[in-house]
Design an enzyme around this catalytic site. Structure first.
Site, PDB file in Angstrom:
ATOM      1  N   LYS A 219      -8.349  15.134  73.834  1.00 10.10           N
ATOM      2  CA  LYS A 219      -7.365  17.266  74.041  1.00 10.10           C
ATOM      3  C   LYS A 219      -8.212  17.775  72.555  1.00 10.10           C
ATOM      4  O   LYS A 219      -8.863  18.866  72.577  1.00 10.10           O
ATOM      5  CB  LYS A 219      -6.514  17.050  73.698  1.00 10.10           C
ATOM      6  CG  LYS A 219      -5.515  17.765  74.069  1.00 10.10           C
ATOM      7  CD  LYS A 219      -3.956  17.828  74.934  1.00 10.10           C
ATOM      8  CE  LYS A 219      -2.993  17.139  73.876  1.00 10.10           C
ATOM      9  NZ  LYS A 219      -1.836  18.094  73.192  1.00 10.10           N
ATOM     10  N   SER A 220      -8.030  17.068  71.510  1.00  9.08           N
ATOM     11  CA  SER A 220      -8.005  17.308  70.114  1.00  9.08           C
ATOM     12  C   SER A 220      -9.739  17.813  69.905  1.00  9.08           C
ATOM     13  O   SER A 220      -9.738  19.004  69.151  1.00  9.08           O
ATOM     14  CB  SER A 220      -7.796  16.399  69.014  1.00  9.08           C
ATOM     15  OG  SER A 220      -6.979  16.225  69.208  1.00  9.08           O
TER      16      SER A 220
ATOM     17  N   ARG B 215       8.153  25.760  67.587  1.00  8.54           N
ATOM     18  CA  ARG B 215       7.861  25.041  66.876  1.00  8.54           C
ATOM     19  C   ARG B 215       6.985  25.709  65.906  1.00  8.54           C
ATOM     20  O   ARG B 215       7.011  26.730  66.202  1.00  8.54           O
ATOM     21  CB  ARG B 215       6.652  24.269  67.416  1.00  8.54           C
ATOM     22  CG  ARG B 215       7.423  23.101  68.969  1.00  8.54           C
ATOM     23  CD  ARG B 215       5.711  22.866  69.255  1.00  8.54           C
ATOM     24  NE  ARG B 215       4.840  21.845  68.404  1.00  8.54           N
ATOM     25  CZ  ARG B 215       3.673  20.668  69.244  1.00  8.54           C
ATOM     26  NH1 ARG B 215       3.742  21.062  69.975  1.00  8.54           N
ATOM     27  NH2 ARG B 215       3.126  20.341  68.079  1.00  8.54           N
TER      28      ARG B 215
ATOM     29  N   SER C  76      -1.962  18.305  58.449  1.00 11.64           N
ATOM     30  CA  SER C  76      -1.777  18.055  60.122  1.00 11.64           C
ATOM     31  C   SER C  76      -3.348  18.767  59.632  1.00 11.64           C
ATOM     32  O   SER C  76      -4.107  20.145  59.208  1.00 11.64           O
ATOM     33  CB  SER C  76      -0.892  19.297  59.979  1.00 11.64           C
ATOM     34  OG  SER C  76      -1.570  20.348  61.026  1.00 11.64           O
TER      35      SER C  76
ATOM     36  N   GLN D 181      -3.901  20.465  62.489  1.00 12.04           N
ATOM     37  CA  GLN D 181      -4.112  21.550  63.602  1.00 12.04           C
ATOM     38  C   GLN D 181      -3.604  22.764  61.903  1.00 12.04           C
ATOM     39  O   GLN D 181      -4.724  24.280  62.613  1.00 12.04           O
ATOM     40  CB  GLN D 181      -3.284  22.369  64.150  1.00 12.04           C
ATOM     41  CG  GLN D 181      -2.849  21.379  65.759  1.00 12.04           C
ATOM     42  CD  GLN D 181      -1.549  21.314  66.207  1.00 12.04           C
ATOM     43  OE1 GLN D 181      -0.946  22.009  65.735  1.00 12.04           O
ATOM     44  NE2 GLN D 181      -1.718  20.462  67.070  1.00 12.04           N
TER      45      GLN D 181
ATOM     46  N   ASP E  73       0.631  11.040  67.270  1.00 11.94           N
ATOM     47  CA  ASP E  73       1.270  11.013  68.740  1.00 11.94           C
ATOM     48  C   ASP E  73       0.687   9.759  69.688  1.00 11.94           C
ATOM     49  O   ASP E  73       1.393   9.708  70.551  1.00 11.94           O
ATOM     50  CB  ASP E  73      -0.223  11.482  69.106  1.00 11.94           C
ATOM     51  CG  ASP E  73      -0.690  13.289  68.956  1.00 11.94           C
ATOM     52  OD1 ASP E  73       0.485  13.380  68.153  1.00 11.94           O
ATOM     53  OD2 ASP E  73      -1.575  13.922  68.943  1.00 11.94           O
TER      54      ASP E  73
ATOM     55  N   LYS F 150       6.836  17.900  67.024  1.00 15.74           N
ATOM     56  CA  LYS F 150       5.848  17.657  68.031  1.00 15.74           C
ATOM     57  C   LYS F 150       6.363  18.084  69.565  1.00 15.74           C
ATOM     58  O   LYS F 150       7.340  19.602  69.202  1.00 15.74           O
ATOM     59  CB  LYS F 150       5.300  16.423  68.493  1.00 15.74           C
ATOM     60  CG  LYS F 150       4.694  15.545  67.058  1.00 15.74           C
ATOM     61  CD  LYS F 150       3.758  16.349  67.053  1.00 15.74           C
ATOM     62  CE  LYS F 150       2.810  15.987  65.460  1.00 15.74           C
ATOM     63  NZ  LYS F 150       1.947  16.559  65.183  1.00 15.74           N
TER      64      LYS F 150
ATOM     65  N   ARG G  98      10.617  14.147  69.256  1.00 15.11           N
ATOM     66  CA  ARG G  98       9.551  12.231  69.782  1.00 15.11           C
ATOM     67  C   ARG G  98      10.840  11.782  68.816  1.00 15.11           C
ATOM     68  O   ARG G  98      10.774  10.340  69.415  1.00 15.11           O
ATOM     69  CB  ARG G  98       8.178  12.360  69.634  1.00 15.11           C
ATOM     70  CG  ARG G  98       7.565  13.569  70.579  1.00 15.11           C
ATOM     71  CD  ARG G  98       6.034  13.517  70.904  1.00 15.11           C
ATOM     72  NE  ARG G  98       5.560  14.218  71.470  1.00 15.11           N
ATOM     73  CZ  ARG G  98       3.751  14.425  71.256  1.00 15.11           C
ATOM     74  NH1 ARG G  98       3.480  14.215  70.895  1.00 15.11           N
ATOM     75  NH2 ARG G  98       3.804  15.317  72.022  1.00 15.11           N
TER      76      ARG G  98
HETATM   77  C1  S3P Z   1      -3.748  17.611  67.123  1.00 12.89           C
HETATM   78  C2  S3P Z   1      -3.066  17.266  66.085  1.00 12.89           C
HETATM   79  C3  S3P Z   1      -1.967  17.212  66.102  1.00 12.89           C
HETATM   80  C4  S3P Z   1      -1.880  16.153  67.078  1.00 12.89           C
HETATM   81  C5  S3P Z   1      -1.327  16.950  68.672  1.00 12.89           C
HETATM   82  C6  S3P Z   1      -3.243  17.554  68.041  1.00 12.89           C
HETATM   83  C7  S3P Z   1      -4.458  18.099  66.928  1.00 12.89           C
HETATM   84  O1  S3P Z   1      -1.034  17.456  65.191  1.00 12.89           O
HETATM   85  O2  S3P Z   1      -0.385  15.841  67.203  1.00 12.89           O
HETATM   86  O3  S3P Z   1      -1.343  16.942  69.089  1.00 12.89           O
HETATM   87  O4  S3P Z   1      -5.770  18.293  67.952  1.00 12.89           O
HETATM   88  O5  S3P Z   1      -5.366  18.728  65.824  1.00 12.89           O
HETATM   89  P1  S3P Z   1      -0.940  18.101  63.435  1.00 12.89           P
HETATM   90  O6  S3P Z   1      -2.532  18.538  63.578  1.00 12.89           O
HETATM   91  O7  S3P Z   1      -0.528  19.065  63.644  1.00 12.89           O
HETATM   92  O8  S3P Z   1      -0.632  16.716  63.448  1.00 12.89           O
END
Ligand code: S3P
Length: 446
Positions: A21-22, A122, A168, A170, A320, A347, A351
């Site tokens: 996914k990432s 969120r 993070s 993200q 995750d 999340k 969780r």
């Molecule tokens: C992700 C980073 C993680 C993870 C999320 C996917 C990503 O979040 O929990 O499911 O794709 O970069 P954070 O970056 O907020 O830790």
């Protein structure tokens, strides 16, 4: 519709798990920003990623599906995207929303962002505050930067030098994405390493990116001068999705399962490290590189696990995976202590609370101590009692974790809804049934 899982297995043979996914999100986003075409294979066709595909298409990139997991993205190049006519609805996807905010901020676009009830709850300030420093403007946000909101990027974006206040990927990725549209060098300073797929993919797309070390910090520099060009992307198997069948195979006696092509990037491999420490029999076969990411075929055999202490520093590399680790810990001998889980609270659901409640209704002793989760294993010989109905809070990882619990517990485990599993592992139930898992609609009346 409730779904129940009851004791089954052994789980033998092979299971193909979906693309990561990432990696799927940035593959679409960088493809849209690049000059020329990007061919993607193995893309995760889950709802979250599809929402990102729709969003970049709404901004003028062409996204064509050529077959299962095969996509061609025709990018528009630097500053070539346009404002979307309608609000971008990212559904359940924090990654999609946050990365696209970086794109909008850096490419001088204006877009409204929205999502489902979970996404609306969120935290977005962690991304929007640095993007405001880069010249973007936020309007119409609900209290404390919550969705829905409108974001407008400045032309050009202003480069920043940003020490990350939270671990993070993200946030890091959103700033780097915005930095691609800035004049000058944007710097992100990371004290606690997080998944580095964005950095790897930026290098692959030809961006001017440099990664160095200053004392304890990793310093990532990206310049806006170097536009991306279309590339071929092979999306490897998602270790976060693979964790569920892997856990079922570890816990169901007699199991012997192969999971081909799973990404083992060290920034994502915390669960595997933890499981090896717990005594899991997992072999890494045929280690190789797939599109800039390390990949292996994982061969898993049923194993007797023992409780351990998982250090807080490992959390970003397995964030995750704590829900499924909690299930594994419940079946282990002894106590497992998982430290430093504050991020689990923000999340797709809280969780930490969801896992605690789910464990307790299934007869497992567990407690939270601040941000630590402590699970008392049911031990070798004994089994997880099961028999509970678990509130998933519409969270895909909670849903899959407790279905796995049902496959190895004494009495069946029911979850209140399996709908959200489609966000990350659309064929989870079908793939598990093909291995012999008893997962049935309705409450089997444990
Ligand atoms: C992700 C980073 C993680 C993870 C999320 C996917 C990503 O979040 O929990 O499911 O794709 O970069 P954070 O970056 O907020 O830790």
């Amino acid at each position: 519709m409730p779904i129940s899982a009851k004791k089954s297995g052994p789980f033998c043979g092979e299971i193909i798990t979906p693309g990561d996914k990432s990696i799927s999100h940035p593959a679409l986003i960088f493809g849209a920003m690049a000059r020329g075409t990007t061919s993607i294979s193995g893309l995760l066709e889950g709802e979250d990623v599809m929402a990102t595909g729709d969003a970049v298409a709404a901004m003028g990139a062409e996204v064509a599906r050529d077959g299962v997991g095969k996509y061609t993205v025709t990018g528009v190049g630097q500053y070539g995207l346009r404002d979307p006519a309608a609000p971008l609805d990212l559904g359940n996807s924090g990654t999609g929303a946050r990365l696209l905010m970086g794109l909008v901020a850096g490419q001088g676009l204006s877009a409204s962002f929205d999502g489902d009830a979970s996404l609306r709850s969120r935290p977005m300030g962690r991304v929007l505050v640095p993007l405001e420093n880069m010249g973007a403007r936020v309007s119409g946000a609900a209290e404390n930067y919550r969705l829905p909101l409108m974001l407008s990027g400045s032309v050009p974006a202003i480069p920043i030098d940003y020490p990350m206040p939270v671990a993070s990927a993200q946030v890091k990725s959103a700033i780097l994405l915005a930095g691609l549209g800035a004049i000058g060098t944007t710097i992100v300073r990371e004290r606690h390493p997080t998944r580095d797929h964005t950095e790897r993919m930026l290098a692959h797309f030809g961006a001017d990116i440099d990664i160095g070390q200053e004392g304890e910090d990793t310093i990532i520099r990206v310049s806006g001068k170097n536009p991306l060009s279309g590339r071929e992307i092979l999306v490897p198997g998602d270790p976060s999705s693979a964790a569920f069948p892997l856990a079922a195979a570890l816990l169901a006696p007699g199991s012997d399962l192969l999971l081909p092509g799973i990404m083992i990037n060290p920034t994502r491999a915390g669960l595997l490290t933890t499981l090896l420490e717990m005594g899991a029999e997992i072999a890494f076969l045929n280690e190789r590189d797939a599109g800039g990411e390390p990949v292996a075929d994982l061969h898993v055999k049923a194993s007797a696990l023992r409780g351990i202490e998982v250090p807080a520093a490992r959390a970003p590399s397995m964030i995750d995976e704590y829900p499924i680790l909690a299930i594994l810990a419940a079946a282990a001998t002894g106590t497992t202590i998982m430290r430093g889980l504050s991020e689990l609270r923000v999340k797709e659901s809280d969780r930490l609370e969801a896992v605690l409640d789910g464990l307790r209704v299934n007869g497992v002793a567990a407690r939270a101590d601040g941000d630590d989760l402590i699970v008392e294993g049911c031990g070798s010989g004994a089994e997880i009692p099961g028999g509970g109905i678990v509130a998933t809070h519409m969270d895909h990882r909670i849903a899959m974790s407790f279905l796995v619990m049902g496959l190895v517990s004494n009495a069946p485990v029911t979850i209140d809804s399996a709908e959200m599993i489609a966000t990350s592992f659309p064929d989870f139930i079908g793939s598990m049934r093909a291995l012999g898992a008893c997962i049935e609609e309705g409450d089997t009346g444990s």
